[in-house]
Scaffold this active site. Structure first.
Site, PDB file in Angstrom:
ATOM      1  NE  ARG A 111      -4.197   0.104   1.850  1.00  0.00           N
ATOM      2  CZ  ARG A 111      -5.363   0.512   1.356  1.00  0.00           C
ATOM      3  NH1 ARG A 111      -5.550   1.793   1.077  1.00  0.00           N
ATOM      4  NH2 ARG A 111      -6.337  -0.342   1.111  1.00  0.00           N
TER       5      ARG A 111
ATOM      6  NE  ARG B 127      -7.237   7.514  11.764  1.00  0.00           N
ATOM      7  CZ  ARG B 127      -7.813   8.312  12.664  1.00  0.00           C
ATOM      8  NH1 ARG B 127      -7.193   8.561  13.807  1.00  0.00           N
ATOM      9  NH2 ARG B 127      -8.990   8.839  12.426  1.00  0.00           N
TER      10      ARG B 127
ATOM     11  CB  THR C 257      -4.635  -4.284  -1.415  1.00  0.00           C
ATOM     12  OG1 THR C 257      -3.950  -4.605  -0.197  1.00  0.00           O
ATOM     13  CG2 THR C 257      -4.635  -2.775  -1.588  1.00  0.00           C
TER      14      THR C 257
ATOM     15  CD  GLU D 177      -6.847   3.130   6.787  1.00  0.00           C
ATOM     16  OE1 GLU D 177      -5.933   2.402   7.188  1.00  0.00           O
ATOM     17  OE2 GLU D 177      -7.519   2.888   5.763  1.00  0.00           O
TER      18      GLU D 177
END
Length: 772
Positions: free
Chosen positions: A322, A354, A454, A725
């Site tokens: 990510r 987060r 994801t 987030e």
């Protein structure tokens, strides 16, 4: 200045309704696990932690521990009936108790079970353990230099000919940036209480974001099927990702002890042990080469993201993935190559936090923009605008997903005007040019954050809804409440579906015994997934009620309408409880299990291509700071935020998430510093040495506005957007404002890496003057 619409009590969807437990939080009546009445005979566990960063265990004498007053049992790896592993990825690399060797300072080796918590804690110190020290590495740069292994398979995202694009670009910059980690510092620490049942059964109260994973891990460690383990959590006192996988070990220890001894067992480490033994936000070392032109437009980005992952994989694979997904932030890179290096180190395994790697990617993108602006002598905002995603041909991410809902140009334009950015910046530049000890900085930074797990299979949720004969509703779903207001939002959805007041919906504890195989409450997906699942369950019941009412009162189904407080059937309005009683008497099923899975997403990790995100959430912030160039101390004077939450389910809760996320991000980028000594010991393991933001650190002027005109084009729950987030990354504006202030001390780029502690700011001022 954090004004907004006052919370209402009616409970209508899209209204600013107060958090269901807000009054309990303030009054101290909210019940957390440590507040629960302990069953008769409850025992208490305490972990024995390693005192070496990397060593063989050559001897272990626990006889003095077992003989200590109040000790009932001592557990080691030999006492685990099933697998000695709580790895969330199934890699078998995360033992409950170390065997043969320890791989980080603070790794659990044994557990003491005592009649009291104090007895267990005192007994731990009597252990005599012999070690044979081995070489250890705690820093990611050392891990790279010594070519340590990756804890999981790296990822590369690429598009275009990166070498040719870099060579052809009119200008080039090369750089390196360190991005610090962060401790979760949840107010309620890790805790679990296990109550043994008959046969293989055990009930575990766990402070966890992922009850189903705790269920499976406890079953794995006990060597029993998952149906023997029930995990329950009503609320957590904060989590921030730190209770997604980190609660597994504590639940497993409590469960093993409870089943072995036939008595309830509770484990609650003190803050020092909690910080030493649990994972944190990954810190990164980012190396980058960027090609760009005289207008500041980026032609190529080649970057490597090396992360300190710790001794095991934990969630480092998806976290570092990510980071790459968000290394573009809001900017189009025509040619790009982004590579992850998830490095093994002799530190606690880092974990979810987060943003889940996204913030580190965003910070790197903003550093690149700032360096280009400095080289060209331009306002960084001009460079940001020049590189925004835009028209076809400039709308594809490094992972080959098309950006279809970009509202950043409007957001930025509105915030520039409302915050008076250009006028303020001009005044600050002029003041800094006059010199002086106090320097000021201002920055406007955007965020584009992808929403979905994801790992595509996690994008599913279940819910269970019962309607009782009096018209009251019992709601249960797989999401967990950690203070973010998820339970309130989902209850609002249920109330809206039936047209009943919010106080008629009973919010109940998350439990694996009601909704199975749940996903973690993470990835900002809690409302998206669980709201849709609850709506599905409510709509099933509503369809049955509609069919029943149409038949009983002889009207077409389209003349049965659920209105606030009643159901209109033809020309007649029937109170909801009366309709429910009639339906019950007619044997209409008044319970339903709802389900939802996010549509249209897919991800091929091997190819580095796909559509991993259902949509993007956007936001922007302007931050203004002052620094003392003699000490490095600073103050954040003003922050203006405009954030996109789609059509907000609850503006009061969403504003709270934006405010809290920003402050937590500001802490990460400024005062929160993790520091290991040469022996591999974490020395910042308590509030005395680890500084989270205080109330006094909140900007004196703090303007937070939701983009009320935004409506999610994706088919989410009532066209809302995730909010957990994305706001954290708006704090990049504070780091960039500090960098501008430090940079005004001289002609050189200040290279201010986070955390921007006063010491770091002072050194950045020196670098701007030309110092080392």
């Amino acid at each position: 200045m954090m004004e907004g619409p006052a919370p209402t009590s009616e409970g209508r969807l899209h209204d600013p309704v107060a958090h269901d437990s807000a009054h309990k939080h303030v009054a101290g009546t909210a019940v957390y696990i440590d507040d629960m009445v302990e069953p008769t005979g409850t025992l208490h566990a305490c972990l024995g932690l390693a005192e070496r960063a990397h060593a063989e265990i050559v001897a272990m004498d626990l006889s003095a521990v077992a003989e200590a007053q109040g000790v009932v049992a001592v557990l080691t790896a030999a006492d685990i009936p099933g697998a000695n592993d709580v790895s969330p990825t199934g890699k078998n690399d995360d033992p409950v108790f170390a065997e043969g060797a320890v791989e980080f300072h603070g790794q659990p080796i044994f557990a003491v079970i005592g009649e009291t918590r104090e007895a267990a804690r005192r007994a731990v110190s009597r252990a005599v353990i012999g070690y044979r020290d081995l070489p250890h590495v705690t820093d990611v740069s050392d891990a790279l230099e010594r070519v340590l292994p990756h804890v999981t398979e790296p990822l590369t995202l690429s598009r275009g000919d990166i070498a040719a694009a870099l060579a052809a670009a009119p200008r080039r910059l090369d750089g390196r940036m360190r991005i610090g980690g962060q401790d979760h510092f949840y107010l309620e620490g890790q805790i679990a209480m296990a109550v043994p049942g008959e046969d293989d059964d055990v009930l575990v109260h766990s402070s966890t974001q992922h009850p189903s994973e705790v269920q499976h891990m406890v079953a794995h460690v006990l060597g029993v099927p998952s149906n023997a383990v029930t995990v329950e959590v009503r609320r957590m006192g904060g989590a921030f990702g730190g209770k997604e996988t980190q609660g597994n070990l504590f639940a497993a220890v409590a469960a093993v002890a409870a089943k072995r001894l036939g008595r309830p067992v509770k484990i609650r480490p003190d803050r020092d042990d909690d910080m030493v033994a649990t994972g944190k936000r990954h810190d990164f070392l980012v190396d980058y080469a960027v090609g760009y032109d005289d207008d500041g437009r980026i032609h190529a980005v080649d970057a490597q993201f090396a992360a300190r992952c710790g001794f095991s994989a934990d969630l480092s694979g998806p976290v570092t993935d990510r980071a790459l997904f968000h290394a573009d932030n809001a900017y189009y890179y025509p040619a790009v190559r982004l590579a992850s290096r998830p490095m093994k180190t002799n530190t606690v395994s880092n974990t979810a936090f987060r943003g889940f790697g996204g913030p580190q990617g965003v910070i790197a993108a903003e550093r690149i923009i700032a360096e280009i602006a400095h080289a060209l002598g331009r306002d960084p905002l001009e460079i940001r605008k020049a590189n925004f995603y835009g028209e076809p041909g400039r709308d594809v991410t490094p992972y080959h997903q098309t950006v279809e809902d970009n509202i950043l140009p409007r957001l930025i334009s509105e915030l520039e005007t409302s915050a008076g950015y250009h006028e303020r910046r001009a005044e600050i530049v002029a003041e800094n040019a006059r010199g002086g000890v106090i320097r000021r900085g201002i920055a406007l930074t955007p965020v584009k954050f992808g929403i979905s797990f994801t790992a595509t299979w996690y994008n599913q949720a279940g819910a269970l809804v019962h309607v009782y004969r009096d018209g009251s509703v019992h709601l249960n779903h797989g999401g967990t409440e950690m203070g973010q207001g998820l339970f309130t939002k989902v209850a609002q959805v249920a109330a809206d579906c039936f047209g009943i007041p919010l106080d008629r919906v009973k919010i109940t504890a998350t439990t694996t015994g009601k909704v199975p195989n749940t996903s973690a409450t993470a990835a900002s997906s809690g409302s998206d997934l669980n709201g849709m699942a609850a709506q599905d369950a409510c709509e099933q019941i509503r369809r049955r009620l509609t069919a029943f009412a149409a038949e009983k009162w002889a009207v077409p189904e389209d003349e049965v309408v659920f209105e606030p407080g009643a159901v209109r059937v033809g020309a007649e309005r029937i109170a909801f409880p009366d309709l429910i009683e009639a339906a019950y008497m007619a044997r209409v099923h008044l319970s339903a299990a709802g389900f939802y899975k996010t549509p249209g997403i897919h991800w091929d990790r091997a190819a580095g291509k796909g559509k991993p995100f259902f949509y993007f959430a956007y936001g922007a912030a302007v931050s203004e700071v002052r620094i003392d160039t003699l000490t490095g101390e600073y103050i954040v004077d003003r922050v203006d935020i405009l954030h996109d939450v789609g059509r907000s389910l609850n503006p009061a809760i969403d504003r709270g998430q934006v405010e809290g996320g920003f402050i937590q991000g500001m802490g990460w980028l400024t005062t929160e510093e993790l520091w290991w000594d040469d022996a591999g010991r974490l020395r910042t393991h308590a509030p005395s040495t680890y500084k989270i933001p205080l109330a006094s650190d909140v900007p004196r002027v703090f303007n937070v506005t939701l983009a009320e005109w935004s409506e999610n084009p994706a088919r989410t729950i009532r066209r809302s957007k995730a909010v957990g987030e994305p706001p954290l990354m708006l704090a990049a504006s504070v780091l960039e404002a500090l960098s501008m202030a430090a940079g005004s001390c001289g002609p050189h780029f200040p290279h201010l890496d986070p955390p921007a502690t006063p010491e770091a700011v002072l050194m950045a001022c020196e670098r701007a003057r030309g110092g080392p």
